[in-house]
Design an enzyme around this catalytic site. Structure first.
Site, PDB file in Angstrom:
ATOM      1  N   GLU A 139      35.289  37.436  57.733  1.00 16.95           N
ATOM      2  CA  GLU A 139      34.219  36.716  59.065  1.00 16.95           C
ATOM      3  C   GLU A 139      32.903  36.999  58.188  1.00 16.95           C
ATOM      4  OE1 GLU A 139      35.076  37.696  62.762  1.00 16.95           O
ATOM      5  OE2 GLU A 139      36.989  37.467  62.690  1.00 16.95           O
ATOM      6  N   PRO A 140      32.309  35.791  59.214  1.00 17.50           N
ATOM      7  CA  PRO A 140      30.839  35.003  58.772  1.00 17.50           C
ATOM      8  C   PRO A 140      30.248  36.597  59.332  1.00 17.50           C
ATOM      9  CG  PRO A 140      31.382  33.985  60.242  1.00 17.50           C
ATOM     10  CD  PRO A 140      32.594  34.423  60.381  1.00 17.50           C
ATOM     11  N   GLU A 252      46.346  44.284  45.641  1.00 21.87           N
ATOM     12  CA  GLU A 252      44.982  44.156  45.679  1.00 21.87           C
ATOM     13  C   GLU A 252      44.236  44.111  44.865  1.00 21.87           C
ATOM     14  OE1 GLU A 252      41.757  41.424  48.169  1.00 21.87           O
ATOM     15  OE2 GLU A 252      42.866  42.346  48.732  1.00 21.87           O
ATOM     16  N   ARG A 253      43.868  44.976  44.773  1.00 17.25           N
ATOM     17  CA  ARG A 253      42.822  45.943  43.997  1.00 17.25           C
ATOM     18  C   ARG A 253      43.321  46.097  42.987  1.00 17.25           C
ATOM     19  NH1 ARG A 253      40.639  49.827  49.111  1.00 17.25           N
ATOM     20  NH2 ARG A 253      39.649  47.972  50.121  1.00 17.25           N
ATOM     21  N   ARG A 279      29.581  33.788  12.362  1.00 21.04           N
ATOM     22  CA  ARG A 279      27.621  34.831  12.243  1.00 21.04           C
ATOM     23  C   ARG A 279      27.721  35.308  10.459  1.00 21.04           C
ATOM     24  NH1 ARG A 279      23.704  32.745  12.540  1.00 21.04           N
ATOM     25  NH2 ARG A 279      21.741  33.104  14.357  1.00 21.04           N
ATOM     26  N   GLN A 347      25.163  38.577  24.324  1.00 14.90           N
ATOM     27  CA  GLN A 347      23.880  38.825  23.923  1.00 14.90           C
ATOM     28  C   GLN A 347      24.700  39.364  21.938  1.00 14.90           C
ATOM     29  OE1 GLN A 347      20.940  40.804  25.739  1.00 14.90           O
ATOM     30  NE2 GLN A 347      19.912  40.375  23.341  1.00 14.90           N
ATOM     31  N   GLU A 378      30.967  49.324  46.626  1.00 11.13           N
ATOM     32  CA  GLU A 378      30.476  50.128  47.227  1.00 11.13           C
ATOM     33  C   GLU A 378      31.645  50.587  48.215  1.00 11.13           C
ATOM     34  OE1 GLU A 378      27.467  48.411  45.713  1.00 11.13           O
ATOM     35  OE2 GLU A 378      28.339  47.199  46.959  1.00 11.13           O
TER      36      GLU A 378
END
Length: 394
Positions: A139-140, A252-253, A279, A347, A378
């Site tokens: 939710e917000p 889900e994880r 390259r 890079q 976190e």
């Protein structure tokens, strides 16, 4: 050429059975053929390829992977789901995120939380791809703090009246059916879940988010204004949704972690192809330079280490087998790895990496979301520490 082969050995953590290997080969072939070419355009226009999404059900048949065969699914395990998410994310992680929202956040979640009568009404629609599913939790004002949600349901007769707003909902603007998390008591530390349809009175789609990455997957608000939900759409029991939520969070994880694997694998493939085959600088192939060797070698080793962890954790998960510590660890390690590897790829390719001629800049943007969705990194650190504390307190 790819850094990963599909050769079957006597013991293969990544393809433990012939069914897993066949699934990988089928999805890999479809993804390279169908997802790659359309990914750039849909990223740039922020559009969802609904026609291609429907083909995942009608042609590839990868909806209902973890649903038992007798219920119309494939009867496979979370590791099979990890295979699909890794292979598809090599080419279009945003499109794959919409698959995850449908297949993991709705189909798997709904099946293991629903009654037989509820399954008879909804399961065939989402397994065939006739309907697209999603989930409403964030939710917000309540993200990681899930129990801080304000969406509220009140029982009136044979219906629940629901009011609230859900934020950052994948498939919000294209879905017909959602698992919705609410509260019955605004002050209680309990949740109740429902299966809802976009056709319900009081349901509307709010603003569409303009995102940094995962742009081929629609993300919107869902708004409920006195939305009427039949009482038979209550999933499980009132105030019993935390159990459903926690069980589904683990698959889900690991599937979000698998998306990170797909991103990293594609980036390493591109780095190798670019520096070995194409390259040159100062008369030598780019791979001959020590600075480039470090970036490529560390990327490959990081990818392989994260992949082993993700597949090991997934191989031990099931509807009745919990592993919060493993799932959080897999997501933390893999998502951080994908950000490093995709940044390394930019890079290594230099100016080409920064421009849109190569997909690595898109893959890097997509990778960043995976450290946020499904619980921030976190939160993963907090969960891992909490689980370790419990283990060492026994």
């Amino acid at each position: 050429m790819s850094i990963v082969t599909t050769k079957k050995s006597s013991f293969d953590l990544f393809n433990p059975t012939e069914d897993h290997l066949a699934l990988r080969q089928s999805v890999a072939s479809f993804a390279e053929r169908e997802l790659d070419d359309q990914a750039k355009e849909n990223d740039e226009t922020e559009t969802f390829n609904e026609m291609l999404f429907k083909r995942l059900g009608s042609e590839l048949g990868i909806f209902g992977i973890t649903v038992p065969e007798e219920e119309g699914g494939h009867g496979l395990d979370p590791l099979a789901s990890v295979i699909i998410h890794e292979e598809m994310s090599r080419f279009d992680p945003g499109f794959t995120l919409s698959y995850l929202a449908h297949e993991v956040l709705f189909v798997n979640n709904f099946f293991y939380s629903s009654s037989p009568s509820q399954r008879s009404r909804y399961l065939s629609k989402v397994i065939t791809g006739e309907w697209i599913g999603g989930m409403g939790m964030t939710e917000p004002g309540a993200g990681t703090d899930v129990l801080g949600m304000a969406t509220h349901a009140v029982k009136k007769g044979d219906r629940y009246i629901i009011n609230g707003v859900k934020q950052y909902i994948t498939n919000g603007s294209v879905g017909q059916v959602f698992v919705l998390y609410t509260k019955l008591d605004k002050n209680a530390k309990k949740m109740t879940s429902f299966v809802i349809e976009s056709s319900y009175k009081g349901f509307s789609v709010g603003k569409k988010e303009e995102k940094m990455g995962m742009r081929s997957s629609p993300t919107t608000q869902l708004v409920f204004e006195d939305m009427e939900v039949p009482e038979e759409n209550l999933l499980g029991e009132e105030n019993g949704a935390i159990t459903h939520m926690m069980r589904n969070l683990e698959i889900e994880r690991v599937t979000l972690a698998a998306q990170s694997l797909g991103i990293a694998r594609r980036c390493v493939d591109i780095m190798c192809d670019y520096t070995v085959r194409h390259r040159e600088a100062f008369g030598k192939k780019l791979m001959e330079f020590g600075q480039i060797q470090r970036l490529v070698a560390e990327s490959y080793a990081d990818y392989q280490a994260a992949r082993a962890l993700v597949y090991q954790v997934a191989s031990e998960l099931g509807p009745d087998v919990r592993n919060s510590l493993g799932a959080a660890s897999a997501k933390l390690v893999a998502t951080q790895m994908a950000e490093r590897v995709s940044r390394n790829a930019i890079q290594v390719l230099g100016g080409y990496g920064y421009c849109r001629e190569y997909p690595v800049e898109r893959l890097h943007r997509d990778a960043i979301l995976l450290s946020i969705g499904g619980g921030t990194n976190e939160a993963m650190q907090k969960n891992i520490a909490s689980d370790l504390k419990k283990l060492w307190s026994e």
